[in-house]
Design a protein around this motif. Structure first.
Motif, PDB file in Angstrom:
ATOM      1  N   TRP A 440       0.859  -1.176   0.000  1.00  0.00           N
ATOM      2  CA  TRP A 440       0.000   0.000   0.000  1.00  0.00           C
ATOM      3  C   TRP A 440       0.898   1.230   0.000  1.00  0.00           C
ATOM      4  O   TRP A 440       1.938   1.241   0.667  1.00  0.00           O
ATOM      5  CB  TRP A 440      -0.861   0.022   1.255  1.00  0.00           C
ATOM      6  CG  TRP A 440      -1.835  -1.093   1.411  1.00  0.00           C
ATOM      7  CD1 TRP A 440      -3.087  -1.194   0.847  1.00  0.00           C
ATOM      8  CD2 TRP A 440      -1.712  -2.279   2.219  1.00  0.00           C
ATOM      9  NE1 TRP A 440      -3.722  -2.345   1.231  1.00  0.00           N
ATOM     10  CE2 TRP A 440      -2.906  -3.035   2.083  1.00  0.00           C
ATOM     11  CE3 TRP A 440      -0.699  -2.770   3.048  1.00  0.00           C
ATOM     12  CZ2 TRP A 440      -3.106  -4.235   2.740  1.00  0.00           C
ATOM     13  CZ3 TRP A 440      -0.888  -3.982   3.708  1.00  0.00           C
ATOM     14  CH2 TRP A 440      -2.081  -4.693   3.548  1.00  0.00           C
ATOM     15  N   ALA A 441       0.501   2.291  -0.712  1.00  0.00           N
ATOM     16  CA  ALA A 441       1.373   3.465  -0.808  1.00  0.00           C
ATOM     17  C   ALA A 441       0.559   4.759  -0.787  1.00  0.00           C
ATOM     18  O   ALA A 441      -0.598   4.792  -1.210  1.00  0.00           O
ATOM     19  CB  ALA A 441       2.223   3.400  -2.080  1.00  0.00           C
ATOM     20  N   ALA A 442       1.189   5.816  -0.298  1.00  0.00           N
ATOM     21  CA  ALA A 442       0.568   7.137  -0.251  1.00  0.00           C
ATOM     22  C   ALA A 442       1.662   8.184  -0.200  1.00  0.00           C
ATOM     23  O   ALA A 442       2.835   7.884   0.088  1.00  0.00           O
ATOM     24  CB  ALA A 442      -0.361   7.272   0.958  1.00  0.00           C
ATOM     25  N   VAL A 443       1.279   9.438  -0.460  1.00  0.00           N
ATOM     26  CA  VAL A 443       2.201  10.565  -0.393  1.00  0.00           C
ATOM     27  C   VAL A 443       1.582  11.660   0.464  1.00  0.00           C
ATOM     28  O   VAL A 443       0.386  11.950   0.352  1.00  0.00           O
ATOM     29  CB  VAL A 443       2.523  11.112  -1.797  1.00  0.00           C
ATOM     30  CG1 VAL A 443       3.160  12.491  -1.729  1.00  0.00           C
ATOM     31  CG2 VAL A 443       3.455  10.159  -2.539  1.00  0.00           C
ATOM     32  N   THR A 444       2.394  12.254   1.329  1.00  0.00           N
ATOM     33  CA  THR A 444       2.001  13.428   2.110  1.00  0.00           C
ATOM     34  C   THR A 444       2.798  14.630   1.630  1.00  0.00           C
ATOM     35  O   THR A 444       4.013  14.528   1.429  1.00  0.00           O
ATOM     36  CB  THR A 444       2.273  13.199   3.610  1.00  0.00           C
ATOM     37  OG1 THR A 444       1.443  12.150   4.090  1.00  0.00           O
ATOM     38  CG2 THR A 444       1.981  14.457   4.411  1.00  0.00           C
ATOM     39  N   LEU A 445       2.128  15.760   1.443  1.00  0.00           N
ATOM     40  CA  LEU A 445       2.783  17.010   1.086  1.00  0.00           C
ATOM     41  C   LEU A 445       2.667  17.990   2.249  1.00  0.00           C
ATOM     42  O   LEU A 445       1.635  18.054   2.922  1.00  0.00           O
ATOM     43  CB  LEU A 445       2.126  17.640  -0.146  1.00  0.00           C
ATOM     44  CG  LEU A 445       2.074  16.817  -1.432  1.00  0.00           C
ATOM     45  CD1 LEU A 445       1.455  17.647  -2.547  1.00  0.00           C
ATOM     46  CD2 LEU A 445       3.457  16.329  -1.833  1.00  0.00           C
ATOM     47  N   ARG A 446       3.716  18.768   2.452  1.00  0.00           N
ATOM     48  CA  ARG A 446       3.699  19.853   3.426  1.00  0.00           C
ATOM     49  C   ARG A 446       4.151  21.128   2.745  1.00  0.00           C
ATOM     50  O   ARG A 446       4.984  21.098   1.842  1.00  0.00           O
ATOM     51  CB  ARG A 446       4.614  19.548   4.612  1.00  0.00           C
ATOM     52  CG  ARG A 446       4.209  18.321   5.412  1.00  0.00           C
ATOM     53  CD  ARG A 446       5.147  18.154   6.606  1.00  0.00           C
ATOM     54  NE  ARG A 446       4.806  16.992   7.398  1.00  0.00           N
ATOM     55  CZ  ARG A 446       5.280  15.783   7.208  1.00  0.00           C
ATOM     56  NH1 ARG A 446       6.123  15.563   6.204  1.00  0.00           N
ATOM     57  NH2 ARG A 446       4.931  14.776   7.978  1.00  0.00           N
ATOM     58  N   ARG A 447       3.620  22.233   3.223  1.00  0.00           N
ATOM     59  CA  ARG A 447       3.984  23.527   2.669  1.00  0.00           C
ATOM     60  C   ARG A 447       3.776  24.575   3.753  1.00  0.00           C
ATOM     61  O   ARG A 447       2.944  24.393   4.644  1.00  0.00           O
ATOM     62  CB  ARG A 447       3.118  23.833   1.444  1.00  0.00           C
ATOM     63  CG  ARG A 447       3.329  25.200   0.810  1.00  0.00           C
ATOM     64  CD  ARG A 447       2.545  25.335  -0.482  1.00  0.00           C
ATOM     65  NE  ARG A 447       2.589  26.702  -0.994  1.00  0.00           N
ATOM     66  CZ  ARG A 447       2.105  27.074  -2.170  1.00  0.00           C
ATOM     67  NH1 ARG A 447       1.529  26.172  -2.956  1.00  0.00           N
ATOM     68  NH2 ARG A 447       2.197  28.323  -2.573  1.00  0.00           N
ATOM     69  N   MET A 448       4.522  25.662   3.673  1.00  0.00           N
ATOM     70  CA  MET A 448       4.353  26.771   4.603  1.00  0.00           C
ATOM     71  C   MET A 448       3.934  28.011   3.828  1.00  0.00           C
ATOM     72  O   MET A 448       4.383  28.244   2.703  1.00  0.00           O
ATOM     73  CB  MET A 448       5.662  27.056   5.333  1.00  0.00           C
ATOM     74  CG  MET A 448       6.135  25.952   6.257  1.00  0.00           C
ATOM     75  SD  MET A 448       5.176  25.827   7.774  1.00  0.00           S
ATOM     76  CE  MET A 448       5.650  27.353   8.586  1.00  0.00           C
ATOM     77  N   ASP A 449       3.024  28.792   4.413  1.00  0.00           N
ATOM     78  CA  ASP A 449       2.797  30.142   3.912  1.00  0.00           C
ATOM     79  C   ASP A 449       2.868  31.086   5.106  1.00  0.00           C
ATOM     80  O   ASP A 449       3.242  30.684   6.216  1.00  0.00           O
ATOM     81  CB  ASP A 449       1.488  30.248   3.127  1.00  0.00           C
ATOM     82  CG  ASP A 449       0.243  30.075   3.981  1.00  0.00           C
ATOM     83  OD1 ASP A 449       0.357  30.008   5.226  1.00  0.00           O
ATOM     84  OD2 ASP A 449      -0.859  30.003   3.406  1.00  0.00           O
ATOM     85  N   ARG A 450       2.521  32.339   4.917  1.00  0.00           N
ATOM     86  CA  ARG A 450       2.715  33.329   5.982  1.00  0.00           C
ATOM     87  C   ARG A 450       1.850  33.042   7.213  1.00  0.00           C
ATOM     88  O   ARG A 450       2.118  33.558   8.299  1.00  0.00           O
ATOM     89  CB  ARG A 450       2.416  34.730   5.446  1.00  0.00           C
ATOM     90  CG  ARG A 450       0.999  34.906   4.929  1.00  0.00           C
ATOM     91  CD  ARG A 450       0.820  36.265   4.280  1.00  0.00           C
ATOM     92  NE  ARG A 450      -0.518  36.439   3.729  1.00  0.00           N
ATOM     93  CZ  ARG A 450      -1.545  36.870   4.427  1.00  0.00           C
ATOM     94  NH1 ARG A 450      -1.388  37.180   5.703  1.00  0.00           N
ATOM     95  NH2 ARG A 450      -2.733  37.004   3.856  1.00  0.00           N
ATOM     96  N   ASN A 451       0.828  32.194   7.063  1.00  0.00           N
ATOM     97  CA  ASN A 451      -0.042  31.871   8.187  1.00  0.00           C
ATOM     98  C   ASN A 451       0.299  30.552   8.870  1.00  0.00           C
ATOM     99  O   ASN A 451      -0.368  30.171   9.825  1.00  0.00           O
ATOM    100  CB  ASN A 451      -1.501  31.829   7.721  1.00  0.00           C
ATOM    101  CG  ASN A 451      -2.031  33.205   7.382  1.00  0.00           C
ATOM    102  OD1 ASN A 451      -1.825  34.151   8.132  1.00  0.00           O
ATOM    103  ND2 ASN A 451      -2.690  33.323   6.237  1.00  0.00           N
ATOM    104  N   GLY A 452       1.323  29.847   8.370  1.00  0.00           N
ATOM    105  CA  GLY A 452       1.721  28.621   9.031  1.00  0.00           C
ATOM    106  C   GLY A 452       1.720  27.411   8.131  1.00  0.00           C
ATOM    107  O   GLY A 452       1.669  27.520   6.892  1.00  0.00           O
ATOM    108  N   PRO A 453       1.760  26.210   8.728  1.00  0.00           N
ATOM    109  CA  PRO A 453       1.901  24.978   7.947  1.00  0.00           C
ATOM    110  C   PRO A 453       0.613  24.567   7.251  1.00  0.00           C
ATOM    111  O   PRO A 453      -0.490  24.818   7.728  1.00  0.00           O
ATOM    112  CB  PRO A 453       2.308  23.945   9.002  1.00  0.00           C
ATOM    113  CG  PRO A 453       1.739  24.468  10.279  1.00  0.00           C
ATOM    114  CD  PRO A 453       1.793  25.956  10.183  1.00  0.00           C
ATOM    115  N   LEU A 454       0.793  23.898   6.098  1.00  0.00           N
ATOM    116  CA  LEU A 454      -0.303  23.295   5.342  1.00  0.00           C
ATOM    117  C   LEU A 454       0.049  21.843   5.077  1.00  0.00           C
ATOM    118  O   LEU A 454       1.224  21.478   5.021  1.00  0.00           O
ATOM    119  CB  LEU A 454      -0.529  24.032   4.021  1.00  0.00           C
ATOM    120  CG  LEU A 454      -0.827  25.525   4.120  1.00  0.00           C
ATOM    121  CD1 LEU A 454       0.188  26.323   3.310  1.00  0.00           C
ATOM    122  CD2 LEU A 454      -2.227  25.851   3.644  1.00  0.00           C
TER     123      LEU A 454
END
Length: 477
Positions: A440-454
């Motif tokens: 089983w496989a999956a991907v997690t993405l993270r990103r930051m903008d001026r208001n914090g983590p996404l």
């Protein structure tokens, strides 16, 4: 609402009729006979895949008849399409001819296409680019009424599926995005099931014309219902996504567009569950007629069990539990039940204030190849691949492609129950080739903008590799 015309590029995905996963699979046979007839054998031999198709559902706010938000019509998603490099295709995969397309493509590149407003898009792949091709929908919102990133692998349409998303908190809205990529009208029903059984927000039937789509805003959910949405269609299959948008007054709690969960089973695996702030909450739906006793286990990358809890879910209802005791990081989560269930984990970046949310859903088994394109411009964010072996051991190759088309491959041996959780720095696509076993496989993405983590997650589905060419021959003379 309409679906954009077929885009003949390097795009394919999911499970489509007539496809098999793994060209090295043994020839299958079915014997057809009546008492007085000679036996005739119907056999099939894997042939070069000539075409494949998936549909991306598009933006959830585009075309909403009840929307007063002037930014709704401008909502955009990015379609990331790609085809696995030849070096990562499983042995025996055949390609045919030079695939034609209106957009120039290669097997080591990722093509970006912008889709906006009231549109879904069916993406077709033909010729040599069809085997091992995929498409993924990505979006980033930062407006008054919504904030978050979403990632969703586009798949072939289905006729029966479960989606876990939404909640009963004030200011939380759940929308179903339904697209009909076929040539006949379909009728779609959405039954919302919660902790008290069938929810009054269920939709009895919606007709969707050929090449059209519709967005259904679910009504007020019963308090504490932990909703799970059972979508069925007649007349043809449907492409399904659910948008979960949560506002607390003027505060943007987060948003996510999620796809269908793996079909009901006694084992559900969520391969990549991030912990960024509050503890994740696992939601489980029992679609059967017997109560389910469910064990939920979160495992770290070193194989240690970080938490293990038990939940009983009543037949025809849902339940949830909080994965307490987890430290910040990434985990593989297994949901083991004595009755078939569906499952997903809700993840938030913050407990209060402006944040984001995602749903890590149950993944489908891959026995040969899976993969996805990845967005650029994540800034100081990152991407994590999660893979869990279904068999005692699995041999896989993880390949990444960077912005210059350079391929880097690593062989890995996975023990059952110990997840691979691998960072993907600078990767523009990632591919998992299964040499033995299944995963089983999956991907997690993270990103930051001026208001914090996404944060956003998507499961990875098996990619088509070969077409089954039937042949008839007498079996006894």
């Amino acid at each position: 609402m309409r679906i954009g015309g077929a885009l003949r590029v390097l795009i394919a995905g999911g499970v489509a009729a007539g496809l098999v996963y793994g060209a090295g699979r043994a020839e299958g046979e079915v014997h057809l006979a009546r008492a007085a007839d000679r036996v005739v054998t119907v056999s099939g031999t894997p042939q070069a895949l000539q075409s494949a198709s998936v549909t991306c559902p598009g933006a959830d706010r585009g075309g909403l008849s009840d929307s007063t938000d002037p930014e709704a019509a401008q909502q955009q998603v990015t379609l990331l399409s790609g085809s696995a490099p030849t070096s990562v295709l499983p042995a025996g995969t055949r390609t045919q001819g030079a695939g034609g397309g209106t957009v120039p493509t290669t097997r080591t590149g990722t093509t970006s296409t912008t889709l906006s407003g009231d549109r879904a898009m069916r993406l077709d792949t033909t010729g040599s680019l069809a085997p091992g091709s995929t498409a993924t929908q990505y979006s980033y919102d930062s407006i008054r009424s919504a904030r978050g990133i979403s990632v969703l692998q586009c798949t072939a349409p289905v006729q029966d599926a479960w989606v876990l998303a939404g909640g009963t908190e004030p200011g939380r809205v759940t929308r179903l995005v339904l697209a009909n990529p076929g040539s006949s009208a379909i009728t779609v029903a959405a039954t919302v099931v919660g902790s008290a059984g069938r929810d009054p927000s269920s939709v009895a039937g919606t007709v969707i014309a050929p090449g059209r789509r519709t967005v259904l805003t679910l009504g007020t959910l019963r308090s504490g219902s932990d909703p799970a949405i059972h979508v069925t269609s007649s007349g043809g299959p449907v492409t399904i996504a659910a948008a979960d948008v949560w506002m607390d007054g003027e505060t943007q709690i987060g948003e996510e567009t999620t796809g269908v969960s793996a079909s009901p089973a006694t084992t559900q695996v969520l391969p990549a569950v991030p912990v960024l702030g509050p503890a994740p909450v696992v939601r489980v739906a029992d679609p059967g007629t017997q109560d389910a006793v469910v064990r939920v286990r979160a495992t770290a990358s070193d194989g240690s069990i970080a938490t293990e809890q038990v939940l009983t879910v009543a037949a025809g209802r849902t339940g949830s539990l909080t994965l307490r005791g987890l430290t910040r990081g990434d985990y593989g989560v297994q949901v083991l039940s004595d009755e078939p269930v569906v499952a997903a984990a809700s993840v938030r970046t913050t407990a209060t204030g402006v944040g984001d949310l995602t749903w890590a859903t149950g993944a489908s088994l891959t026995r040969a190849l899976t993969g996805t394109g990845l967005p650029g411009g994540l800034g100081n964010g990152d991407a994590v691949l999660g893979v869990t072996a279904a068999s005692r051991t699995a041999q896989i190759v993880v390949s990444t492609v960077d912005a210059q088309g350079r391929v880097t491959s690593t062989r890995r041996s996975l023990a059952a129950g110990t997840p691979l959780l691998q960072g993907l720095p600078a990767a523009r696509s990632v591919w998992v080739t299964v040499r033995s076993g299944s995963v089983w496989a999956a991907v997690t993405l993270r990103r930051m903008d001026r208001n914090g983590p996404l944060v956003a997650t998507t499961t990875l589905t098996p990619l088509p590799l070969a077409a089954q060419a039937p042949a008839l021959r007498p079996a006894n003379g």
